[in-house]
Design an enzyme around this catalytic site. Structure first.
Site, mmCIF file in Angstrom:
data_model
loop_
_atom_site.group_PDB
_atom_site.id
_atom_site.type_symbol
_atom_site.label_atom_id
_atom_site.label_comp_id
_atom_site.label_asym_id
_atom_site.label_seq_id
_atom_site.Cartn_x
_atom_site.Cartn_y
_atom_site.Cartn_z
ATOM 1 N N GLY A 116 23.197 16.106 -37.072
ATOM 2 C CA GLY A 116 21.909 15.962 -37.751
ATOM 3 C C GLY A 116 21.996 15.077 -38.975
ATOM 4 O O GLY A 116 21.138 14.220 -39.205
ATOM 5 N N GLU B 255 30.673 14.247 -46.825
ATOM 6 C CA GLU B 255 31.331 14.954 -45.714
ATOM 7 C C GLU B 255 32.724 15.353 -46.169
ATOM 8 O O GLU B 255 33.473 14.534 -46.703
ATOM 9 C CB GLU B 255 31.401 14.054 -44.479
ATOM 10 C CG GLU B 255 32.258 14.605 -43.345
ATOM 11 C CD GLU B 255 31.822 15.993 -42.855
ATOM 12 O OE1 GLU B 255 30.626 16.181 -42.558
ATOM 13 O OE2 GLU B 255 32.685 16.890 -42.777
ATOM 14 N N THR C 190 30.687 19.006 -35.965
ATOM 15 C CA THR C 190 31.198 19.945 -34.966
ATOM 16 C C THR C 190 31.238 19.318 -33.581
ATOM 17 O O THR C 190 32.234 19.416 -32.859
ATOM 18 C CB THR C 190 30.291 21.192 -34.943
ATOM 19 O OG1 THR C 190 30.253 21.738 -36.258
ATOM 20 C CG2 THR C 190 30.815 22.226 -33.979
ATOM 21 N N ALA D 58 30.404 18.994 -51.071
ATOM 22 C CA ALA D 58 29.269 18.879 -51.991
ATOM 23 C C ALA D 58 28.751 20.256 -52.405
ATOM 24 O O ALA D 58 28.816 21.219 -51.638
ATOM 25 C CB ALA D 58 28.148 18.094 -51.327
ATOM 26 N N TYR E 53 27.439 31.068 -24.231
ATOM 27 C CA TYR E 53 27.790 29.962 -23.331
ATOM 28 C C TYR E 53 29.161 29.366 -23.659
ATOM 29 O O TYR E 53 29.888 28.951 -22.758
ATOM 30 C CB TYR E 53 26.671 28.912 -23.304
ATOM 31 C CG TYR E 53 26.636 27.902 -24.425
ATOM 32 C CD1 TYR E 53 27.252 26.661 -24.295
ATOM 33 C CD2 TYR E 53 25.965 28.146 -25.624
ATOM 34 C CE1 TYR E 53 27.218 25.714 -25.304
ATOM 35 C CE2 TYR E 53 25.921 27.206 -26.639
ATOM 36 C CZ TYR E 53 26.548 25.995 -26.476
ATOM 37 O OH TYR E 53 26.513 25.064 -27.477
ATOM 38 N N GLU F 33 32.279 28.970 -21.042
ATOM 39 C CA GLU F 33 32.861 27.641 -20.775
ATOM 40 C C GLU F 33 34.380 27.659 -20.940
ATOM 41 O O GLU F 33 35.116 27.157 -20.089
ATOM 42 C CB GLU F 33 32.254 26.619 -21.738
ATOM 43 C CG GLU F 33 30.786 26.361 -21.453
ATOM 44 C CD GLU F 33 30.132 25.399 -22.441
ATOM 45 O OE1 GLU F 33 29.196 24.707 -22.046
ATOM 46 O OE2 GLU F 33 30.549 25.339 -23.615
ATOM 47 N N ARG G 216 31.167 42.793 -24.542
ATOM 48 C CA ARG G 216 30.755 44.205 -24.713
ATOM 49 C C ARG G 216 29.506 44.543 -23.892
ATOM 50 O O ARG G 216 29.254 45.687 -23.568
ATOM 51 C CB ARG G 216 30.521 44.499 -26.189
ATOM 52 C CG ARG G 216 29.417 43.663 -26.737
ATOM 53 C CD ARG G 216 29.194 43.810 -28.188
ATOM 54 N NE ARG G 216 28.212 42.756 -28.482
ATOM 55 C CZ ARG G 216 27.587 42.585 -29.591
ATOM 56 N NH1 ARG G 216 27.800 43.383 -30.578
ATOM 57 N NH2 ARG G 216 26.720 41.617 -29.746
ATOM 58 N N ASP H 274 21.976 23.279 -37.129
ATOM 59 C CA ASP H 274 22.453 24.653 -36.920
ATOM 60 C C ASP H 274 22.226 25.552 -38.132
ATOM 61 O O ASP H 274 22.040 26.763 -37.985
ATOM 62 C CB ASP H 274 23.957 24.651 -36.619
ATOM 63 C CG ASP H 274 24.260 24.198 -35.199
ATOM 64 O OD1 ASP H 274 23.326 23.783 -34.487
ATOM 65 O OD2 ASP H 274 25.442 24.263 -34.808
ATOM 66 N N HIS I 192 18.658 11.785 0.544
ATOM 67 C CA HIS I 192 19.523 12.445 1.510
ATOM 68 C C HIS I 192 20.796 11.659 1.718
ATOM 69 O O HIS I 192 20.740 10.431 1.746
ATOM 70 C CB HIS I 192 18.757 12.585 2.835
ATOM 71 C CG HIS I 192 19.497 13.387 3.846
ATOM 72 N ND1 HIS I 192 19.645 14.759 3.744
ATOM 73 C CD2 HIS I 192 20.158 13.008 4.966
ATOM 74 C CE1 HIS I 192 20.364 15.181 4.772
ATOM 75 N NE2 HIS I 192 20.686 14.149 5.521
HETATM 76 C C1 LIG Z 1 32.777 24.776 -29.012
HETATM 77 C C2 LIG Z 1 31.395 24.204 -29.147
HETATM 78 C C3 LIG Z 1 30.834 23.544 -28.070
HETATM 79 C C4 LIG Z 1 29.556 22.996 -28.192
HETATM 80 N N1 LIG Z 1 29.036 22.356 -27.098
HETATM 81 C C5 LIG Z 1 27.819 21.792 -27.185
HETATM 82 C C6 LIG Z 1 27.270 21.110 -26.064
HETATM 83 O O1 LIG Z 1 27.884 21.013 -25.004
HETATM 84 N N2 LIG Z 1 26.048 20.546 -26.183
HETATM 85 C C7 LIG Z 1 25.338 20.632 -27.370
HETATM 86 O O2 LIG Z 1 24.228 20.088 -27.435
HETATM 87 N N3 LIG Z 1 25.830 21.302 -28.435
HETATM 88 C C8 LIG Z 1 27.042 21.878 -28.365
HETATM 89 N N4 LIG Z 1 27.560 22.542 -29.451
HETATM 90 C C9 LIG Z 1 26.714 22.700 -30.658
HETATM 91 C C10 LIG Z 1 26.699 21.436 -31.522
HETATM 92 O O3 LIG Z 1 28.011 21.061 -31.836
HETATM 93 C C11 LIG Z 1 25.894 21.741 -32.798
HETATM 94 O O4 LIG Z 1 24.616 22.223 -32.450
HETATM 95 C C12 LIG Z 1 25.717 20.486 -33.642
HETATM 96 O O5 LIG Z 1 26.962 19.938 -34.014
HETATM 97 C C13 LIG Z 1 24.894 20.834 -34.901
HETATM 98 O O6 LIG Z 1 24.794 19.715 -35.733
HETATM 99 P P1 LIG Z 1 24.593 19.892 -37.299
HETATM 100 O O7 LIG Z 1 24.319 18.524 -37.822
HETATM 101 O O8 LIG Z 1 23.618 20.953 -37.571
HETATM 102 O O9 LIG Z 1 25.986 20.416 -37.867
HETATM 103 P P2 LIG Z 1 27.482 19.960 -37.635
HETATM 104 O O10 LIG Z 1 27.633 19.024 -36.509
HETATM 105 O O11 LIG Z 1 28.268 21.213 -37.602
HETATM 106 O O12 LIG Z 1 27.841 19.136 -38.950
HETATM 107 C C14 LIG Z 1 27.936 19.721 -40.209
HETATM 108 C C15 LIG Z 1 28.890 18.897 -41.061
HETATM 109 O O13 LIG Z 1 28.751 19.273 -42.410
HETATM 110 C C16 LIG Z 1 30.020 19.277 -43.036
HETATM 111 N N5 LIG Z 1 29.913 20.114 -44.219
HETATM 112 C C17 LIG Z 1 29.656 21.452 -44.278
HETATM 113 N N6 LIG Z 1 29.540 21.849 -45.547
HETATM 114 C C18 LIG Z 1 29.730 20.740 -46.324
HETATM 115 C C19 LIG Z 1 29.709 20.511 -47.727
HETATM 116 N N7 LIG Z 1 29.458 21.498 -48.589
HETATM 117 N N8 LIG Z 1 29.961 19.258 -48.194
HETATM 118 C C20 LIG Z 1 30.222 18.235 -47.322
HETATM 119 N N9 LIG Z 1 30.218 18.403 -45.976
HETATM 120 C C21 LIG Z 1 29.969 19.633 -45.492
HETATM 121 C C22 LIG Z 1 30.941 19.813 -41.949
HETATM 122 O O14 LIG Z 1 32.284 19.451 -42.197
HETATM 123 C C23 LIG Z 1 30.352 19.128 -40.705
HETATM 124 O O15 LIG Z 1 30.977 17.888 -40.461
HETATM 125 C C24 LIG Z 1 28.836 23.096 -29.391
HETATM 126 C C25 LIG Z 1 29.399 23.766 -30.484
HETATM 127 C C26 LIG Z 1 30.665 24.302 -30.372
HETATM 128 C C27 LIG Z 1 31.263 25.025 -31.551
#
Ligand SMILES: Cc1cc2nc3c(=O)[nH]c(=O)nc-3n(C[C@H](O)[C@H](O)[C@H](O)COP(=O)(O)OP(=O)(O)OC[C@H]3O[C@@H](n4cnc5c(N)ncnc54)[C@H](O)[C@@H]3O)c2cc1C
Length: 453
Positions: free
Chosen positions: A16, A35, A42, A116, A178, A182, A199, A303, A437
């Site tokens: 995001g 970052e 993630t 941050a 999920y 997986e 559970r 998230d 087909h």
């Molecule tokens: C094992 C696993 C499998 C997944 N598989 C899928 C999939 O197949 N398909 C799918 O759509 N989604 C999947 N997801 C979910 C997906 O990864 C998340 O929904 C997505 O990454 C969320 O994006 P985000 O930007 O909210 O946060 P994130 O991608 O988690 O990014 C947050 C970032 O903020 C940084 N951060 C946190 N706090 C600070 C701070 N204070 N200062 C500086 N940086 C900071 C972190 O280091 C991280 O890099 C999976 C998740 C996991 C754990």
């Protein structure tokens, strides 16, 4: 906005955050992003990407066996080398990290490496400097959460599982979501003796019940040992192994225990507690349609807000946030209906729209169409894997309100069907579509007689 150092300061360069930073900068906004771990967050580093790579690796195992019926002769059993997979994965992720860095650079977004902390409604402290911004975006994602049990310290989370030093010949996953399902499939496919403990009475709560049951049966056929209605009582270390005692009296000895028991918002040390910001009951950040928290200059998405934990959702939210806050568009709220998802268990699940149970709640009358068959490929492979396809139709409008599949490449296939479901197409539209087909997918346009109403 000129009184501030930046128009937007993004915390977290994950799915995001990066998209929000790039799209806001493209409107001419002055943007910086902090970052503290890894570019891409993630999904790129410990989520979607490595998981899908490992899922491919696991599928080869079956493919080698299946190929014999088609005339291929390979040395059996095929040998798998964990270190090769792990190290190739590490290289690929380094490549992706580099791409993310260059994308930010090319978009004129300043990247600050560091953790941050929000000081107040317009100031952030990071890497020893304090910067001000008209708007601060919290896109910090989640962090694995592991329940308490004696020996919890021996459990690993999805953050560690991809980089294990040695391959776990005996693998145990705790969890019923999920991600748990997986990993149980992946390690089974790679050759582990794989167990899943949950559970509840059946995993994948919230998915269509028939899909859940079908997946359970297929996974068991492939050798995953499923233990429902039990959980971990304690874990003891015995040499290199872990002795895991379950509440049902069973004791399992394994080489690795993965707790895939959910993720919590990654808010520790972010400073929000001092600002008295409003939270949802599950601890996620409460936001409105414009992704504003209770402090309007602090935005949040992905998230950390409790949105469906999926990368495409975080991306859609980021682009919506930019439209509303930086492109001055009067956009209506983001539509979260009919978001298609896949579960990369073996066989895969693909799903969009309502489950049969949810559709029964929502509509007076529904028609359910199902096809449960042995894919053509397995006539020669000898595999007993089956495929399930399912359509849920609102009887009154004839609209297809749910489509589900368990089978090879289900996610690839359901992505196309998702367009039809989102476009509110009817069963008559599906019926009028000429099939391709021979494919399994043609079942989706040839199911004529309802299985039940
Ligand atoms: C094992 C696993 C499998 C997944 N598989 C899928 C999939 O197949 N398909 C799918 O759509 N989604 C999947 N997801 C979910 C997906 O990864 C998340 O929904 C997505 O990454 C969320 O994006 P985000 O930007 O909210 O946060 P994130 O991608 O988690 O990014 C947050 C970032 O903020 C940084 N951060 C946190 N706090 C600070 C701070 N204070 N200062 C500086 N940086 C900071 C972190 O280091 C991280 O890099 C999976 C998740 C996991 C754990």
């Amino acid at each position: 906005m000129a009184d501030y150092d930046y128009d937007l300061f993004v915390i977290g360069a994950g799915s995001g955050g990066v998209r929000a930073a790039r799209t806001a900068a493209a409107t001419g906004a002055r943007v910086a992003i902090a970052e503290d771990r890894y570019l891409g967050g993630t999904c790129v580093n410990v989520g979607c990407v490595p998981k899908k790579l490992y899922s491919y690796a696991a599928h080869f195992h079956e493919a080698f066996t299946d190929s014999a019926g088609f005339g291929w002769q390979l040395p059996q059993p095929a040998q798998f080398d964990w270190a090769t997979l792990r190290d190739n994965k590490i290289e690929e992720i380094k490549r992706l990290n580099g791409i993310y860095g260059r994308l930010l650079d090319g978009a004129d977004v300043r990247l600050i490496h560091g953790r941050a902390r929000i000081v107040d409604a317009h100031r952030v402290e990071v890497a020893g400097e304090t910067v001000s911004a008209a708007k601060i975006l919290v896109a910090v994602g989640g962090w694995p959460w592991i329940p308490d049990f004696p020996g919890k310290e021996y459990a690993i989370s999805s953050n560690e599982v991809f980089d294990l030093e040695t391959f776990p010949k005996r693998f145990l996953v705790l969890g019923g979501g999920y991600i748990a399902v997986e990993f149980a499939s992946i390690f089974n496919g790679l050759g582990s003796d794989s167990h899943l403990i949950y559970r509840g009475e059946l995993f994948l709560r919230g998915f269509d019940h028939e899909v859940r049951e079908f997946t359970r049966d297929e996974m068991m056929k492939k050798g995953v040992k499923l233990h429902f209605e039990t959980t971990i009582e304690s874990v003891e270390k015995q040499g290199d192994a872990l002795k895991v005692s379950l509440t049902n009296g069973e004791v399992l000895e394994v080489d690795a225990l993965l707790a895939a028991t959910g993720r919590r918002p990654h808010l520790q040390g972010l400073g929000l507690d001092k600002l008295d910001i409003e939270l949802n009951s599950d601890g996620t950040l409460k936001v409105n349609d414009r992704f504003e928290t209770s402090i309007p200059s602090i935005l949040a998405l992905g998230d950390v807000t409790g949105a469906p934990e999926l990368t495409p959702v975080a991306l859609a939210e980021a682009m919506h946030m930019t439209r509303v806050h930086f492109a001055d568009e009067q956009a209506t709220a983001l539509d979260y209906d009919n978001i298609a998802t896949a579960v990369f268990c073996h066989p895969n699940i693909g799903t969009v729209g309502l489950s049969e149970e949810a559709a029964r709640e929502e509509f007076d009358a529904i028609r359910v169409y199902t096809a449960d068959f042995r894919p053509m490929k397995h006539t020669l492979s000898g595999s007993d894997e089956r495929c399930l396809m399912k359509l849920i139709v609102d009887d009154a409008s004839d609209r297809v309100v749910g489509a589900h599949m368990v089978g090879e490449d289900a996610g690839e296939l359901i992505q196309g069907i998702a367009i039809a479901v989102r476009a509110k197409l009817t069963k008559a539209d599906f019926d009028a579509t000429v099939g391709i087909h021979p494919t399994g997918a043609e079942e989706f346009v040839t199911m004529r007689t309802p299985t039940r109403r």
